[in-house]
Design a protein around this motif. Structure first.
Motif, PDB file in Angstrom:
ATOM      1  N   GLN A  22       0.846  -1.191   0.000  1.00 32.40           N
ATOM      2  CA  GLN A  22       0.000   0.000   0.000  1.00 32.40           C
ATOM      3  C   GLN A  22       0.883   1.243   0.000  1.00 32.40           C
ATOM      4  O   GLN A  22       2.065   1.194   0.390  1.00 32.40           O
ATOM      5  N   MET A  23       0.284   2.381  -0.401  1.00 28.32           N
ATOM      6  CA  MET A  23       0.950   3.678  -0.288  1.00 28.32           C
ATOM      7  C   MET A  23      -0.056   4.693   0.258  1.00 28.32           C
ATOM      8  O   MET A  23      -1.251   4.610  -0.034  1.00 28.32           O
ATOM      9  N   PHE A  24       0.456   5.641   1.034  1.00 29.64           N
ATOM     10  CA  PHE A  24      -0.394   6.673   1.623  1.00 29.64           C
ATOM     11  C   PHE A  24       0.275   8.036   1.494  1.00 29.64           C
ATOM     12  O   PHE A  24       1.495   8.148   1.637  1.00 29.64           O
ATOM     13  N   VAL A  25      -0.545   9.046   1.247  1.00 31.74           N
ATOM     14  CA  VAL A  25      -0.071  10.428   1.282  1.00 31.74           C
ATOM     15  C   VAL A  25      -0.930  11.211   2.261  1.00 31.74           C
ATOM     16  O   VAL A  25      -2.107  10.881   2.493  1.00 31.74           O
ATOM     17  N   VAL A  43      -3.281   5.563  -1.989  1.00 36.49           N
ATOM     18  CA  VAL A  43      -3.123   5.772  -3.431  1.00 36.49           C
ATOM     19  C   VAL A  43      -2.545   4.499  -4.044  1.00 36.49           C
ATOM     20  O   VAL A  43      -1.803   3.763  -3.388  1.00 36.49           O
ATOM     21  N   THR A  44      -2.871   4.243  -5.298  1.00 35.20           N
ATOM     22  CA  THR A  44      -2.359   3.050  -5.965  1.00 35.20           C
ATOM     23  C   THR A  44      -1.179   3.370  -6.873  1.00 35.20           C
ATOM     24  O   THR A  44      -0.475   2.464  -7.303  1.00 35.20           O
ATOM     25  N   GLY A  79      10.182  12.856  -1.124  1.00 30.24           N
ATOM     26  CA  GLY A  79       9.132  11.949  -0.686  1.00 30.24           C
ATOM     27  C   GLY A  79       8.091  11.743  -1.764  1.00 30.24           C
ATOM     28  O   GLY A  79       8.318  12.042  -2.943  1.00 30.24           O
ATOM     29  N   LEU A  80       6.922  11.234  -1.404  1.00 32.60           N
ATOM     30  CA  LEU A  80       5.835  11.053  -2.357  1.00 32.60           C
ATOM     31  C   LEU A  80       5.247  12.418  -2.727  1.00 32.60           C
ATOM     32  O   LEU A  80       5.100  13.295  -1.859  1.00 32.60           O
ATOM     33  N   ALA A  81       4.931  12.596  -3.982  1.00 31.60           N
ATOM     34  CA  ALA A  81       4.383  13.866  -4.445  1.00 31.60           C
ATOM     35  C   ALA A  81       3.117  14.214  -3.670  1.00 31.60           C
ATOM     36  O   ALA A  81       2.219  13.390  -3.509  1.00 31.60           O
TER      37      ALA A  81
END
Length: 296
Positions: free
Chosen positions: A20-23, A34-35, A43-45
């Motif tokens: 999984q990913m999270f922002v 987010v997928t 880091g993640l946008a």
């Protein structure tokens, strides 16, 4: 991928994957799964590019206001939207209309920020009923935050308003081990949202992430720099924004299960990490190679 050893040490590699990913568009507000998402050196946008501060610039988190967890945030086109129950959403232009910056900080890291304006302050006061006025801010354009733990994260490392590092990587097997222990102690299990991760991985054994040095993708890698020491935020139910002061779980159980080296009673969960490589899109389900250094 290089597998160079040093002395009697050799690199051991095992398969893994992004589960999984999270922002978190606004620091300490509810996260979004987010997928797919671009990952950069910072880091993640879109992760923690906004923050809530007091009138004097001091940053505010769930440690002081647990109900921050009940506010949702998302980016829509050129606007930031923040949602709260029983009131209309707040919309703020991503460009942030403020024309003068002031100084804030995240722990020991100095930041220059721009205020989103009085409408945001009024909205936050109505949504949170805080003991002091709150301001919504974002980093001043062109400002680079110098990280206090740069020696651990690598020279030149920077991020927006995350507590310590550009990325927080956690291991699904570690959550399962913690929940097994909670059940054994007669306590309710907890979800991964308690630990507010960016990247959730599957594959490594429980707490093996603390012996890993990197997670490699087909293009670039996550350098796993140092364990994340946890605080009272993990005792806050992220769905209702209420802290469990009576049982102090899962902090109490984690403190007996997995502690920081040389710091008894200081629980750790997950690893602070940085991205090494050019910006690229990451996908849920993407394969990884977990690298550890072991004696050979």
């Amino acid at each position: 991928m290089s597998e160079e050893g040093s002395g009697s040490a050799c690199a051991a590699a095992e398969p893994a994957a992004i589960e999984q990913m999270f922002v978190y568009p606004v620091k300490s507000l509810r996260g979004s799964a987010v997928t797919r998402r671009e990952v950069r050196a910072t880091g993640l946008a879109g992760d923690r590019e906004w923050m809530i501060v007091r009138a004097d610039g001091r940053f505010v988190t769930q440690r002081e206001l647990p109900r921050l967890a009940t506010l949702g945030a998302a980016v829509e086109d050129d606007m930031l939207r923040i949602d709260a129950a029983a009131q209309a959403p707040l919309h703020v232009a991503l460009a942030c209309p403020g024309d003068s910056s002031f100084e804030s900080a995240v722990w020991d890291d100095r930041c220059e920020v721009v205020d989103a304006g009085p409408e945001a302050t009024r909205w936050l006061d109505a949504a949170l009923d805080p003991p002091w006025p709150c301001r919504l801010v974002r980093m001043r354009r062109g400002f680079t935050r110098r990280l206090a733990k740069e020696t651990l994260l690598g020279e030149g490392s920077s991020t927006f308003f995350a507590d310590a590092a550009p990325l927080l990587v956690v291991n699904l097997a570690s959550l399962a081990a913690l929940n097994d222990k909670l059940r054994e102690n007669g306590r309710a299990p907890v979800g991964i949202e308690r630990f507010r991760p960016n990247i959730v991985v599957r594959g490594p054994a429980a707490f093996a992430e603390h012996s890993l040095t990197a997670l490699h993708t087909r293009e670039g890698s996550f350098d796993l720099c140092y364990p994340c020491e946890r605080c009272v935020v993990i005792t806050i139910d992220q769905l209702v924004g209420v802290r469990d002061r009576q049982s102090n779980e899962p902090f109490r159980t984690l403190a007996g299960l997995n502690t920081a080296p040389g710091r008894p009673g200081k629980p750790v969960f997950g690893v602070n990490a940085v991205w090494r490589g050019a910006p690229r899109i990451l996908y849920s389900g993407e394969s990884l190679v977990a690298q550890a250094v072991s004696s050979g």
